[in-house]
Every structure is written in structure tokens, then in C-alpha cells.
Design an enzyme around this catalytic site. Structure first.
Site, PDB file in Angstrom:
ATOM      1  N   HIS B  49       0.854  -1.210   0.000  1.00  0.00           N
ATOM      2  CA  HIS B  49       0.000   0.000   0.000  1.00  0.00           C
ATOM      3  C   HIS B  49       0.877   1.242   0.000  1.00  0.00           C
ATOM      4  CE1 HIS B  49      -3.114   2.881   1.327  1.00  0.00           C
ATOM      5  NE2 HIS B  49      -4.001   1.984   0.963  1.00  0.00           N
ATOM      6  N   ILE B  55       1.959   4.618   1.637  1.00  0.00           N
ATOM      7  CA  ILE B  55       0.994   5.508   2.298  1.00  0.00           C
ATOM      8  C   ILE B  55       0.264   4.667   3.351  1.00  0.00           C
ATOM      9  CG2 ILE B  55      -1.128   6.859   1.996  1.00  0.00           C
ATOM     10  CD1 ILE B  55      -0.223   7.398  -0.882  1.00  0.00           C
ATOM     11  N   VAL B  59      -7.819   2.853   6.880  1.00  0.00           N
ATOM     12  CA  VAL B  59      -8.467   1.935   7.839  1.00  0.00           C
ATOM     13  C   VAL B  59      -7.565   1.688   9.050  1.00  0.00           C
ATOM     14  CG1 VAL B  59     -10.026   0.722   6.291  1.00  0.00           C
ATOM     15  CG2 VAL B  59      -7.706  -0.097   6.527  1.00  0.00           C
ATOM     16  N   GLU B  63      -8.087   2.248  12.982  1.00  0.00           N
ATOM     17  CA  GLU B  63      -7.753   1.248  13.993  1.00  0.00           C
ATOM     18  C   GLU B  63      -6.970   1.888  15.141  1.00  0.00           C
ATOM     19  OE1 GLU B  63      -8.786  -1.810  14.395  1.00  0.00           O
ATOM     20  OE2 GLU B  63      -7.553  -2.146  16.174  1.00  0.00           O
TER      21      GLU B  63
END
Lengths: 85, 145
Positions: B49, B55, B59, B63
Site C-alpha cells: 500500500h 501511504i 483503515v 484502527e
């Protein structure tokens, strides 16, 4: 805060609840059960209580969560706490 | 009051690689938690990612916010001796304002909007340096394990 009319309060609360439960406003009649007819869960009930507190700057204790059952009850509970403001 | 990683592990059930709080800078009972997650760049999720363009996934920022919310809730919700609790996320409404890149100190701020015996709604913000990168509200519940 006696100035707010019941019908206005009802309208505002219906719109607030519709957004949280994610149902159309027309379905929220005064007596429609939030849980049985409209699919509300306990977290949504808490969100409704918190949203009412925020909107009207009220403090409604946890035990009144059980009154989040239909629009009529919510209007009455909110009015009760306006009186205590 | 500050909390170190050992104190944090007493409160949070999450563990590496899914522990998203490294230290707690401010711990004001029932009022506010300010926590830090150090983003080193070595985290596994950066490999995908995105390849060559790391980056932090939004999500995972949620968290980290939710874990900071558990720390705040732990100061308010009553605990019974010998009982263990699990926390679950019920809803998140977060707006992401800036991307989070590796080698950053992600600062998480959580304040209660409404917390009752088995559930809560908190207001939360995430910062890098003093710049806000995400903000919103999180609802969560707590059950006995």
C-alpha cells in the site's frame, strides 16, 4: 427552553433519527417501533441519545436509553429534559 | 499521566503487528487520551500500500484511533475483578485530510462524546506534527469475553 413547539421538535427528532437508523422519515410514525419496525440496534439507540444531547445541549442519563423505543417516547423524553435545563 | 508500552498492553488486548499505540502522552481519566503510534516505514502493509509509494491505509488510522478510544474507555467503564472484556467497533465516521507517509509520529487524540456502561461514542483526531490528518467520530461497544 419552553419556546420549542412539540410539532417542531417532533419534526426535528424524526429527521435526526431517520439519519441514524437510515430509514425514510415517513416510516417514523409516532408509534412505529424503532427495533421491531425500523431495525434499530443498541448502538444506534446510543447514537440517537448522543445526537439529541448534542443538538439541544442537554444531558440525558444512561437509564433513559430504554425510552428510545418510538418517536413519541423520544419526543416526551427530550421535552422532559428541556424542562430540567 | 503518561503510559508506557507495558501499561498499554495491560489495557489493550491487541498485540503486534496489530498494536497501534506505542505510548500515551496524556491520560486524563474520563476526559482525554493523547497517544502516539510511530510509523517506521518497516510495517508490512507498506509493501503493498502501495509498491514504491508507501501511504498508511486509512483503515489503519481508524484502527489506531479505535485503540486510543479503548484506552479512554478503560478509564470510564467499570471493571469487575477477574473479568476480561472485548471491544468491538460499531461505526466509524472519519474524514481523511492528509496522507500519512512512513517515518512519522502519528498523534491520536480521543475525547468522549457519550460513554455508557457497555458502549461509547468518541470524538477523535489524528495529527502529524501539529497538522491534522484525520478527524471524526467512532462508536464502539464492550462485551465480557
Amino acid at each position: 427552553m419552553a419556546a420549542i413547539k412539540t410539532e417542531n421538535l417532533e419534526k426535528e427528532l424524526r429527521s435526526l433519527i431517520a439519519e441514524i437508523i437510515e430509514v425514510e422519515e415517513e416510516k417514523i410514525t409516532l408509534d412505529a417501533s424503532f427495533v421491531e419496525d425500523l431495525g434499530m440496534d443498541s448502538m444506534m439507540a446510543l447514537e440517537i441519545l448522543a445526537a439529541i444531547e448534542k443538538k439541544y445541549k442537554l444531558r440525558i442519563p444512561e437509564e433513559h436509553l430504554t425510552k428510545i423505543t418510538n418517536l413519541k417516547q423520544v419526543v416526551n423524553t427530550t421535552k422532559e429534559f428541556f424542562g430540567k435545563k | 499521566m503518561k503510559l508506557n508500552i507495558e501499561d498499554i498492553k495491560q489495557i489493550l488486548p491487541q498485540r503486534e503487528p496489530f498494536l497501534f499505540i506505542d505510548e500515551v502522552l496524556e491520560f486524563e481519566e474520563g476526559k482525554k487520551v493523547v497517544a502516539i503510534k510511530n510509523i517506521t516505514g518497516k510495517e508490512d502493509f507498506f509493501k503493498g500500500h502501495f509498491p514504491g509509494n508507501p501511504i498508511m491505509p486509512g483503515v489503519l488510522i481508524i484502527e489506531a484511533m479505535a485503540q486510543a478510544a479503548i484506552i479512554l474507555a478503560s478509564t470510564i467503564l467499570p471493571k469487575e475483578e477477574g473479568k476480561k472484556y472485548i471491544y468491538y467497533l460499531a461505526k466509524s465516521n472519519i474524514r481523511f485530510l492528509k496522507p500519512v507517509f512512513p517515518k512519522a509520529k502519528l498523534k491520536l487524540v480521543v475525547e468522549p462524546l457519550k460513554i455508557i456502561s457497555g458502549a461509547g461514542i468518541v470524538k477523535t483526531e489524528a495529527y502529524i506534527e501539529d497538522e491534522i490528518v484525520a478527524r471524526g467520530e467512532i462508536s464502539f461497544g464492550r462485551k465480557e469475553e
